[in-house]
Design a protein around this motif. Structure first.
Motif, PDB file in Angstrom:
ATOM      1  N   THR A  33       0.804  -1.229   0.000  1.00 52.72           N
ATOM      2  CA  THR A  33       0.000   0.000   0.000  1.00 52.72           C
ATOM      3  C   THR A  33       0.830   1.268   0.000  1.00 52.72           C
ATOM      4  OG1 THR A  33      -0.115   0.040   2.417  1.00 52.72           O
ATOM      5  CG2 THR A  33      -1.918  -1.081   1.246  1.00 52.72           C
ATOM      6  N   GLU A  55      -8.947   7.321  -0.138  1.00 47.64           N
ATOM      7  CA  GLU A  55      -7.623   6.937  -0.647  1.00 47.64           C
ATOM      8  C   GLU A  55      -7.074   5.731   0.108  1.00 47.64           C
ATOM      9  OE1 GLU A  55      -3.123   8.808  -1.077  1.00 47.64           O
ATOM     10  OE2 GLU A  55      -4.811  10.167  -0.782  1.00 47.64           O
ATOM     11  N   THR A  56      -7.205   5.730   1.427  1.00 43.97           N
ATOM     12  CA  THR A  56      -6.726   4.610   2.236  1.00 43.97           C
ATOM     13  C   THR A  56      -7.524   3.354   1.926  1.00 43.97           C
ATOM     14  OG1 THR A  56      -5.983   6.067   4.005  1.00 43.97           O
ATOM     15  CG2 THR A  56      -6.407   3.782   4.607  1.00 43.97           C
ATOM     16  N   GLU A  58      -9.073   2.635  -0.800  1.00 44.64           N
ATOM     17  CA  GLU A  58      -8.680   2.179  -2.134  1.00 44.64           C
ATOM     18  C   GLU A  58      -7.342   1.438  -2.096  1.00 44.64           C
ATOM     19  OE1 GLU A  58      -7.597   3.962  -6.519  1.00 44.64           O
ATOM     20  OE2 GLU A  58      -8.848   5.164  -5.194  1.00 44.64           O
ATOM     21  N   LYS A  59      -6.375   1.960  -1.355  1.00 38.01           N
ATOM     22  CA  LYS A  59      -5.073   1.290  -1.240  1.00 38.01           C
ATOM     23  C   LYS A  59      -5.223  -0.100  -0.636  1.00 38.01           C
ATOM     24  CE  LYS A  59      -2.143   5.375  -0.678  1.00 38.01           C
ATOM     25  NZ  LYS A  59      -1.255   6.098   0.258  1.00 38.01           N
ATOM     26  N   ARG A  62      -6.915  -2.449  -3.203  1.00 33.99           N
ATOM     27  CA  ARG A  62      -5.984  -2.830  -4.285  1.00 33.99           C
ATOM     28  C   ARG A  62      -4.989  -3.873  -3.784  1.00 33.99           C
ATOM     29  NH1 ARG A  62      -5.307   0.703  -8.923  1.00 33.99           N
ATOM     30  NH2 ARG A  62      -6.731   2.452  -8.741  1.00 33.99           N
ATOM     31  N   ALA A  63      -4.407  -3.616  -2.615  1.00 32.34           N
ATOM     32  CA  ALA A  63      -3.376  -4.507  -2.079  1.00 32.34           C
ATOM     33  C   ALA A  63      -3.936  -5.873  -1.711  1.00 32.34           C
ATOM     34  CB  ALA A  63      -2.717  -3.863  -0.862  1.00 32.34           C
TER      35      ALA A  63
END
Length: 83
Positions: A33, A55-56, A58-59, A62-63
């Motif tokens: 991340t 944003e957090t 989403e990170k 994704r991870a």
């Protein structure tokens, strides 16, 4: 006694469970991340939904290759289930 203090949380944060299920360590998730290990550790320790920005979230998604609904669970109160 105040009714708000008695009620259980309606939204549960499941980062700890998801990390365990995917066998991802704090260190590895921090690498994936770009977040600091202390931040990941802090987020992992919550049982109720922490204040997490888009944003957090989403990170993390994704991870961990997941959706926000994998990290967040809504638990209705018993009287809400009947509606």
């Amino acid at each position: 006694m105040d009714m708000l203090l008695e009620r259980k949380p309606l939204i549960r944060w499941k980062l700890r469970e998801l990390m365990a299920r995917k066998r991802v360590s704090i260190r590895k998730l921090a690498e994936l991340t770009g977040m600091h290990r202390n931040s990941i550790n802090h987020l992992r320790d919550f049982d109720v939904l922490p204040q997490v920005g888009a944003e957090t979230l989403e990170k993390l998604c994704r991870a961990l290759q997941c959706t926000p609904s994998d990290l967040i669970e809504y638990i209705p109160e018993p009287e809400e289930e009947q509606i």
